[in-house]
Write an enzyme that holds these catalytic residues in place. Structure first.
Site, short mmCIF file in Angstrom:
data_model
loop_
_atom_site.label_atom_id
_atom_site.label_comp_id
_atom_site.label_asym_id
_atom_site.label_seq_id
_atom_site.Cartn_x
_atom_site.Cartn_y
_atom_site.Cartn_z
CB SER A 146 0.98 -0.35 4.56
OG SER A 146 0.01 -1.16 3.92
CG ASP A 222 -0.34 -7.05 8.63
OD1 ASP A 222 -1.44 -6.93 8.07
OD2 ASP A 222 0.57 -6.21 8.58
CG HIS A 254 -1.39 -3.45 8.19
ND1 HIS A 254 -0.23 -3.95 7.64
CD2 HIS A 254 -1.78 -2.43 7.37
CE1 HIS A 254 0.06 -3.27 6.53
NE2 HIS A 254 -0.85 -2.34 6.35
#
Lengths: 274, 274
Positions: A146, A222, A254
């Site tokens: 991320s 996600d 995610h």
């Protein structure tokens, strides 16, 4: 440097350490995993940069990296994601301030005195780890999740001689176009967007700044796809003819379940290249 | 039964669920990992019982069991370690009351109304999992860590037809002789020690109650060796000529780093026997 904890894990040692940083002007905590092979000599080193809200601990506990690092004889370093403490600027939002350093060196108030994670990771912590642990500085790679995937890609492209291999899990791929990016780059670097260009993986890949290959995994389910912009990075890789593997993984979200599910592949990717 | 969360993990699904228990008279949370093979039919099932202070979550996040369960096509269930809630009795000590159910059915006040983890795990949750998830009830095994290792060993010996394979990580091996045991068995079952005998792995192994083989791992640098009494269990295995493997693992402590380091071996142990 103070030892917070050390535990035997997969035949090696998972340690947590703290030191007074001259770059971020506060106490910084980080974790290092040393594989069994480190008892015999210097080993290659993988840097894992974490995402928003994380400390050094999330990936250390949840990524499952240690077991693969043990098998491939590779150290793993888990830095924190920002400076921290009462004297350090912060914001009420989860995605700005403490826990959200974005791997840049802030030039704007109130962030500039402490928020220097770009230099902290690539320079000060790099030197500290190289001095205190048996790593081979010629064989280092970088990955992350991320915001940390953004950090890994952008740091690798800025320091390709330091980071010889790169991969990312669900990276913030185009921060200059995303609400995960524009707000933070404005706050840390100011409104002049020319200062942002060195911190956007899509733009940097388009410029051909990475000459080796890239591995990116992205969960197709996600919940933050609209903020991550994976399509811009996959497009940039293709457009610039950069070598690489971009995998959309069906059903994955995610979370760290996604990261741990593909960590084996990423550690192997780096091991084969270092 | 309510679904708290479900995440794709290692090609399968890691779920967390909540239900109103008729055994413990409170809401109970548990986790189930279903491997990819569960999409094609019923799979064997491994029960993982956790230790003092844990919920369903510790092992779910830190044991690394899912990846091996995925490879071997095995489900894993992670129950909580006690009843919980404002209306449930508790104690200020970390090792009594909530988070410390010890896998017994309490007969003493104030514990008796809720603290029935022996029946909850082996009966109510067993039936619920069998009804709601694609597991093969003829192929179930049990393992656990510390207090949960005690639970795994004692439940297996009480229900050898239900649990066809057993292993343990650093189990509380002789609770009737340990400060991790005497206090809790007195509180939950009363001062008459004859009621304790069915909850002590060393005594039960000595009686020859387990007719198959046992795998036990114990860290040689465990900070709680004086409370776990591994020597009494290893001695009982040898004395009773019970088949088994008892491994003292040099350098390992009592943490989840120890558990995760050897989880692959334990999942394989159960997979080969189910």
């Amino acid at each position: 440097m103070e030892t917070v904890s050390e535990n035997r894990a997969f035949g090696g040692v998972q340690g947590v350490y703290r030191h007074a940083s001259e770059t971020t002007h506060c106490a910084m905590t980080f974790a290092v995993y040393l594989p069994p092979a480190a008892q015999q000599g210097r080993v290659p080193c993988l840097w894992y940069l974490s995402g928003l809200t994380c400390t050094h601990e999330n990936a250390m506990l949840k990524s499952g990296a240690q077991q693969w690092a043990a098998r491939h004889g590779m150290a793993v370093v888990f830095p924190d994601t920002s400076p921290r403490g009462d004297g350090v600027a912060d914001d009420e939002a989860y995605d700005l301030g403490q826990g959200a350093g974005f791997y840049v060196d802030a030039t704007q108030a109130p962030w500039a005195p402490h928020f220097r994670m770009f230099s902290y990771v690539s320079c000060e912590l790099q030197a500290l780890v190289a001095a205190r642990f048996p790593i081979d500085v010629e064989r280092q790679g970088i990955t992350g999740h991320s915001m940390g995937g953004h950090g890994a890609l952008t740091l690798a492209m800025r320091f390709p001689d330091l980071y010889r291999s790169v991969s990312a899990f669900a990276p913030i791929a185009h921060p200059t176009a995303s609400d995960w990016g524009r707000k933070q780059l404005t706050a840390y670097l100011g409104k002049d967007e020319t200062a942002w260009r060195g911190h956007d993986a899509t733009l940097m890949v388009k410029e051909g700044l990475w000459k080796r290959d890239i591995l990116v995994d992205q969960g197709a389910s996600d919940q933050f796809l609209d903020l991550l912009w994976p399509e811009s990075l996959s497009g940039a890789i293709a457009e610039s003819r950069t070598a690489g593997v971009f995998r959309m993984q069906p059903g994955y979200d995610h979370s760290y379940w996604f990261v741990s599910s593909f960590m084996e592949d990423h550690v192997r990717w780096h091991a084969e290249r270092l």
